[in-house]
Enzyme design. Structure first.
Site, short mmCIF file in Angstrom:
data_model
loop_
_atom_site.label_atom_id
_atom_site.label_comp_id
_atom_site.label_asym_id
_atom_site.label_seq_id
_atom_site.Cartn_x
_atom_site.Cartn_y
_atom_site.Cartn_z
N HIS A 69 144.51 -27.69 83.52
CA HIS A 69 144.58 -29.13 83.34
C HIS A 69 145.17 -29.79 84.57
CE1 HIS A 69 145.13 -32.73 80.91
NE2 HIS A 69 144.40 -32.14 79.99
N ASP B 207 130.25 -45.93 67.82
CA ASP B 207 131.57 -46.46 67.43
C ASP B 207 132.56 -45.30 67.30
OD1 ASP B 207 133.77 -47.52 66.12
OD2 ASP B 207 132.57 -48.81 64.81
N GLU C 101 139.71 -38.02 80.84
CA GLU C 101 140.66 -36.90 80.90
C GLU C 101 140.06 -35.69 81.60
OE1 GLU C 101 142.37 -35.89 77.09
OE2 GLU C 101 143.30 -34.08 77.88
N LYS D 114 142.83 -33.37 67.64
CA LYS D 114 142.62 -34.20 68.83
C LYS D 114 141.81 -33.41 69.87
CE LYS D 114 143.80 -36.18 73.00
NZ LYS D 114 143.56 -35.63 74.34
P1 NAD Z 1 122.49 -52.51 63.26
O1 NAD Z 1 122.58 -53.46 62.13
O2 NAD Z 1 122.49 -53.06 64.63
O3 NAD Z 1 121.19 -51.58 63.08
C1 NAD Z 1 120.83 -51.01 61.88
C2 NAD Z 1 119.54 -51.59 61.37
O4 NAD Z 1 118.45 -51.12 62.17
C3 NAD Z 1 119.20 -51.15 59.97
O5 NAD Z 1 119.89 -51.95 59.04
C4 NAD Z 1 117.69 -51.31 59.91
O6 NAD Z 1 117.35 -52.61 59.50
C5 NAD Z 1 117.27 -51.15 61.37
N1 NAD Z 1 116.50 -49.87 61.62
C6 NAD Z 1 115.33 -49.78 62.31
N2 NAD Z 1 114.92 -48.50 62.37
C7 NAD Z 1 115.84 -47.76 61.71
C8 NAD Z 1 115.99 -46.36 61.45
N3 NAD Z 1 115.09 -45.45 61.87
N4 NAD Z 1 117.05 -45.95 60.76
C9 NAD Z 1 117.97 -46.82 60.33
N5 NAD Z 1 117.91 -48.17 60.54
C10 NAD Z 1 116.83 -48.64 61.24
O7 NAD Z 1 123.64 -51.43 63.27
P2 NAD Z 1 124.42 -50.60 62.16
O8 NAD Z 1 124.16 -49.16 62.43
O9 NAD Z 1 124.15 -51.09 60.78
O10 NAD Z 1 125.94 -50.94 62.52
C11 NAD Z 1 126.59 -50.34 63.61
C12 NAD Z 1 127.55 -51.31 64.27
O11 NAD Z 1 128.47 -51.84 63.32
C13 NAD Z 1 128.38 -50.67 65.34
O12 NAD Z 1 128.34 -51.48 66.50
C14 NAD Z 1 129.79 -50.68 64.76
O13 NAD Z 1 130.77 -50.73 65.77
C15 NAD Z 1 129.77 -51.91 63.92
N6 NAD Z 1 130.77 -52.07 62.86
C16 NAD Z 1 131.56 -51.05 62.42
C17 NAD Z 1 132.45 -51.24 61.40
C18 NAD Z 1 133.29 -50.10 60.86
O14 NAD Z 1 134.21 -50.30 60.10
N7 NAD Z 1 133.03 -48.87 61.21
C19 NAD Z 1 132.56 -52.49 60.80
C20 NAD Z 1 131.72 -53.51 61.26
C21 NAD Z 1 130.82 -53.29 62.27
#
Ligand code: NAD
Length: 424
Positions: free
Chosen positions: A375, A277, A83, A261
């Site tokens: 815009h 996300d 946008e 928004k």
């Molecule tokens: P992930 O599992 O890829 O990474 C997180 C993991 O990284 C942690 O569980 C930990 O084991 C590790 N880690 C290493 N260093 C870390 C640090 N300093 N701090 C925290 N963790 C560390 O990702 P995630 O963040 O658990 O999940 C994000 C993904 O899930 C996104 O792609 C999202 O789109 C997706 N998702 C979202 C939904 C929703 O409803 N919002 C549902 C399902 C999946």
């Protein structure tokens, strides 16, 4: 012959083979197929590993929000958005806020909530008490799933249980509170919620169905506030107009949706640029805006004793610097390097400041000349391209349409003919 979109094993094909099917189905030209497979800085092979059924990539412009001073530190803000006006408005608003000392921010620890839904108990209230009593055992089971998260100081830290009354009767919702440190946390929390489900079934005697994170991240809030000198924002009348716009949004959900928004325009652009996300952020923001029982604005603008503008915003901010696509997408990595944020909390606070800036930019334009002038000037370039202008003709056609105040595709087509022939 009628074409069918029902394909068995489409996912097993490689991107080239899939594109051959799409080409046939949609009648794409060779040039169109080439464009789809020219994935630039996101290699096709990498894209193919990020989501399913990949045939190409979709590039977006990446602009830089400038002038941001947040907690006395300078930030450059990478923004991926289609946008026009958003990046310009954010930069302009940040410049005004800078004159009042910049943005100030705070945030709560990065705690996400995972929900486990149990149904069919004889006595949901008694089951709730048993779950609360077994808190230690449930948290231990949850934490066994993610030793890495525990090693960086995160993990399941608390548990709550609520009986809710639904159209299908009482349900017991157990909520894990998980400190996700620098991750957004959805995968981490969902894994924990699934792992404790059998335990919850045993304790409650009920049947567990859903085991999933809540995007209404009320335990993971980011806040930003600022003072904008009245002269920097355009004088007393503009301050009054913005305060009145704020009262309008607070009272009216039709206005609040657009007000919010506007703030999300900036936030989502940064969230996208960093591979986070954005659906989670939008869902969380809107649900938070409706938490008091009616949908309202996420930000407030007031006037201080000096006649200057005071603005603040608060919203859930489930973003990470690790996990998901954040580390896999090459541009997301660079965007985080440009931002220079060191923790997910710092990132969340920067996003709140960007949201407040974007909100200010939109409100200021709305109470003054309206947003259409700025815009549409930027939009005129898009219209020129849509009408078929190329190279220098894009700017020539756009500028002429702006001067004439006729920013329309039909006029752009006429101008391409007129200006194109005079240039030949
Ligand atoms: P992930 O599992 O890829 O990474 C997180 C993991 O990284 C942690 O569980 C930990 O084991 C590790 N880690 C290493 N260093 C870390 C640090 N300093 N701090 C925290 N963790 C560390 O990702 P995630 O963040 O658990 O999940 C994000 C993904 O899930 C996104 O792609 C999202 O789109 C997706 N998702 C979202 C939904 C929703 O409803 N919002 C549902 C399902 C999946």
């Amino acid at each position: 012959m009628k074409k069918s979109s029902s394909v068995s094993g489409f996912y097993k094909l490689n991107p080239k083979e899939r594109l051959a099917f799409v080409k046939e189905f949609a009648g794409l030209s060779d040039e169109e197929c080439l464009l789809l497979q020219n994935t630039g800085s996101l290699p096709l092979d990498l894209a193919d590993h990020m989501i399913e059924n990949v045939v190409g990539a979709f590039p977006l412009p990446l602009g830089m929000g400038v002038n941001f001073l947040i907690n006395q530190q300078d930030y450059l803000i990478p923004m991926a958005i289609e946008e026009p006006s958003v990046v310009a408005a954010a930069s302009n608003a940040a410049k005004m806020v800078r004159k009042g000392g910049g943005f100030h921010t705070s945030s709560t620890p990065p705690i996400m909530i995972g929900q486990i839904q149990a149904v069919g108990m004889k006595d949901a209230d008694a089951a709730k008490l048993r779950v609360l009593k077994a808190k230690g055992e449930i948290l231990k089971k949850a934490n066994e799933q993610d030793p890495v998260l525990a090693s960086v100081g995160g993990g399941a830290i608390d548990l709550d249980a609520r009986v809710i009354h639904t159209s299908l009767g009482a349900m017991l919702i157990t909520e894990l509170h998980v400190d996700c440190r620098d991750a957004m946390g959805a995968n981490a929390v969902n894994t924990m919620a699934e792992a404790v489900a059998p335990l919850i079934e045993r304790i409650t005697g009920g049947r567990v169905y859903l085991r999933i994170i809540s995007n209404l991240a009320t335990e993971r809030l980011a806040r930003a506030w600022c003072t904008v000198p009245k002269d920097a924002v355009g004088g007393e009348d503009v301050v009054h107009g913005i305060v009145s716009a704020s009262a309008f949004a607070a009272a009216d959900p039709y206005r609040a949706a657009t007000h919010n928004k506007g703030a999300l325009n900036g936030i989502i652009a940064v969230v996208l640029a960093t591979g986070n996300d954005h659906r989670a952020i939008e869902a969380g923001a809107h649900a938070y805006a409706a938490l008091k029982g009616h949908y309202t604005s996420l930000s407030v603008w007031e006037k201080n004793g000096n006649g200057d503008l005071l603005g603040s915003i608060e919203l859930p901010m489930a973003v990470g610097l690790i996990g998901g696509a954040v580390r896999t997408h090459p541009i997301a990595n660079i965007a985080i390097k440009i931002l220079g944020v060191k923790t997910a909390n710092e990132f969340a606070e920067v996003l709140a400041a960007v949201g407040l800036a974007q909100n200010l930019g939109a409100l200021r334009a709305l109470v003054q000349e309206g947003i259409q002038r700025g815009h549409m000037s930027l939009h005129a370039r898009n219209i020129a391209v849509a009408a078929g202008a190329t190279e220098e003709l894009i700017d020539l056609v756009a500028e002429t349409m702006v001067k004439e105040r006729k920013i329309r595709v039909d006029r752009a087509r006429e101008l391409i003919k007129e200006l194109g022939s005079t240039r030949r």
